[in-house]
Design a protein around this motif. Structure first.
Motif, PDB file in Angstrom:
ATOM      1  N   LYS A 296       0.866  -1.007   0.027  1.00 44.86           N
ATOM      2  CA  LYS A 296      -0.022   0.023   0.007  1.00 44.86           C
ATOM      3  C   LYS A 296       0.768   1.123  -0.116  1.00 44.86           C
ATOM      4  O   LYS A 296       2.028   1.203   0.394  1.00 44.86           O
TER       5      LYS A 296
ATOM      6  N   TYR B 150      -2.301  -0.973  -3.121  1.00 45.28           N
ATOM      7  CA  TYR B 150      -3.757  -0.197  -2.548  1.00 45.28           C
ATOM      8  C   TYR B 150      -3.288   1.352  -2.353  1.00 45.28           C
ATOM      9  O   TYR B 150      -2.325   1.543  -1.973  1.00 45.28           O
TER      10      TYR B 150
ATOM     11  N   HIS C  95      -3.770   3.770   0.394  1.00 49.55           N
ATOM     12  CA  HIS C  95      -3.962   3.059   1.611  1.00 49.55           C
ATOM     13  C   HIS C  95      -5.008   3.951   2.503  1.00 49.55           C
ATOM     14  O   HIS C  95      -5.803   3.303   3.207  1.00 49.55           O
TER      15      HIS C  95
ATOM     16  N   GLY D 195      -6.282  -1.640  -5.908  1.00 48.30           N
ATOM     17  CA  GLY D 195      -7.456  -1.394  -4.868  1.00 48.30           C
ATOM     18  C   GLY D 195      -7.398  -0.094  -4.014  1.00 48.30           C
ATOM     19  O   GLY D 195      -6.306   0.710  -3.939  1.00 48.30           O
ATOM     20  N   CYS D 196      -8.070  -0.107  -3.027  1.00 48.03           N
ATOM     21  CA  CYS D 196      -8.080   0.976  -2.145  1.00 48.03           C
ATOM     22  C   CYS D 196      -8.557   0.437  -0.811  1.00 48.03           C
ATOM     23  O   CYS D 196      -9.130  -0.464  -0.477  1.00 48.03           O
ATOM     24  N   SER D 197      -7.910   1.205   0.262  1.00 47.02           N
ATOM     25  CA  SER D 197      -8.316   0.623   1.625  1.00 47.02           C
ATOM     26  C   SER D 197      -8.533   2.017   2.552  1.00 47.02           C
ATOM     27  O   SER D 197      -8.162   3.009   2.161  1.00 47.02           O
TER      28      SER D 197
ATOM     29  N   PHE E 265      -9.972   0.360  -9.381  1.00 52.44           N
ATOM     30  CA  PHE E 265     -10.000  -0.223  -8.201  1.00 52.44           C
ATOM     31  C   PHE E 265     -10.908  -1.510  -8.203  1.00 52.44           C
ATOM     32  O   PHE E 265     -12.094  -1.408  -8.464  1.00 52.44           O
TER      33      PHE E 265
ATOM     34  N   GLN F  18     -10.103  -2.975   0.887  1.00 50.82           N
ATOM     35  CA  GLN F  18      -9.733  -3.501   2.230  1.00 50.82           C
ATOM     36  C   GLN F  18     -10.338  -2.635   3.316  1.00 50.82           C
ATOM     37  O   GLN F  18      -9.747  -1.286   3.225  1.00 50.82           O
TER      38      GLN F  18
END
Length: 324
Positions: A89, A133, A135, A163-165, A187, A191
């Motif tokens: 991330k 990610y 973060h 992706g992203c969190s 994305f 998470q």
């Protein structure tokens, strides 16, 4: 181990149903223990390993590079890079080091995302990342710039899935729409903090929010969006008397859900932790747990969750346990 698929470049990415989190590897979890956990996880068929460029800067003497550096040494010593799915991330590291966090997090500008990729890849000893990610949210940077930065890494073959969190549902949706409109990879995994217990109304988690019903509902309708959950076992609070419930979960709803969780665990001859993990995997949408373990024994308990069979009635009881 059962495999799941993350949508992404090349038709998708197969990952193990359990993901091994490595937040404290190289700081609170020493090299010997971390290597033993990684060895056991991969021997059991685990492939999905999660880290970040921030782990663990908040520990005394930590810089944020420790987990990635330890993972890089393990990958090299075991020649394991081609056998694992590696996720890291960017965006949450204090900038400059030691600055007040999260106010001075590095953010998600094009320059930071690209530089972060290069630094993480170097520490991990790899020429590509499988999952990368965003973060934490960065509302100083336009989503268009962030989406373009992550998308470009995929189109250049440097990252397979982005992706992203710790993002609000509307930010996840907006970023995906922006990327699609620009013809860029978007994305396809998110998470978020998640567990069986539900936080009390109004509970605050700062920049690491508990997953929302809105985000779960959005993922339910978006077949290419996978959901991962972290802090799923509440640092041992489900099973250890010396670990009280975090304040955000200490309310009447939790009392009712814990009672049913204990009943189901007893009926199955399983631990409460195992039932929580099995419940997440059976969810709608299913949630891939990111395991935070500090010993092989803890990992083995988690692996036992894969042997549990939660039928529809047990899932229904667990789902509706909080209703008075």
């Amino acid at each position: 181990m059962e495999l799941r698929t993350l949508a992404g470049a090349g038709g998708g990415l197969a990952v193990s149903a359990l993901c091994l989190g490595t937040m404290h590897f190289g700081t609170k979890v020493d090299r010997r223990s971390a290597f033993a956990i990684l060895d056991r996880f991969t021997e059991a068929g685990g492939t999905f390993i999660d880290t970040a460029n921030t782990y663990a800067f908040w520990v005394a003497g930590g810089t944020g590079a420790e987990s990635e550096e330890l993972l890089g040494r393990w990958l090299a010593s075991r020649r394991a890079r081609d056998r694992v799915v590696l996720a890291t991330k960017v965006g949450a590291l204090p900038d400059p080091p030691g600055a007040a966090w999260p106010r001075h997090a590095e953010g998600l500008s094009h320059a930071v995302v690209r530089a972060g990729f290069a630094a993480s890849a170097r520490r991990l000893g790899t020429d590509h990342l499988d999952v990368y990610y965003a973060h934490i949210e960065d509302r100083r940077t336009p989503l268009e710039a962030t989406a373009a930065a992550f998308g470009s890494l995929v189109t250049e073959g440097l990252v397979r899935v982005v992706g992203c969190s710790n993002h609000a549902a509307w930010r996840v949706a907006a970023a995906r729409e922006i990327a699609s409109a620009a013809g860029l990879p978007r994305f396809t995994c998110v998470q978020q903090r998640h567990t069986y217990l539900r936080p009390r109304p109004g509970a605050e988690f700062g920049v690491n929010p508990h997953i929302s019903d809105e985000l779960l509902d959005y993922a339910r309708e978006e077949p290419d969006l996978a959901v991962l959950g972290y802090s799923v076992l509440l640092s041992g609070a489900y099973t250890r008397v010396d670990r009280p419930l975090p304040d955000q979960y200490d309310h009447a709803d939790s009392t009712r859900r814990l009672a049913v969780l204990a009943e189901v665990a007893d009926e199955l001859g399983a631990t409460r932790n195992q039932v929580v993990l099995a419940w997440l995997l059976r969810g709608d949408p299913p949630v891939l747990p990111v395991l935070g373990v500090s010993s092989v024994a803890q990992l083995d308990e988690c692996l036992g969750a894969l042997e549990l069979e939660l039928d529809d009635e047990l899932v229904r009881r667990l789902d509706h346990a909080g209703q008075p």
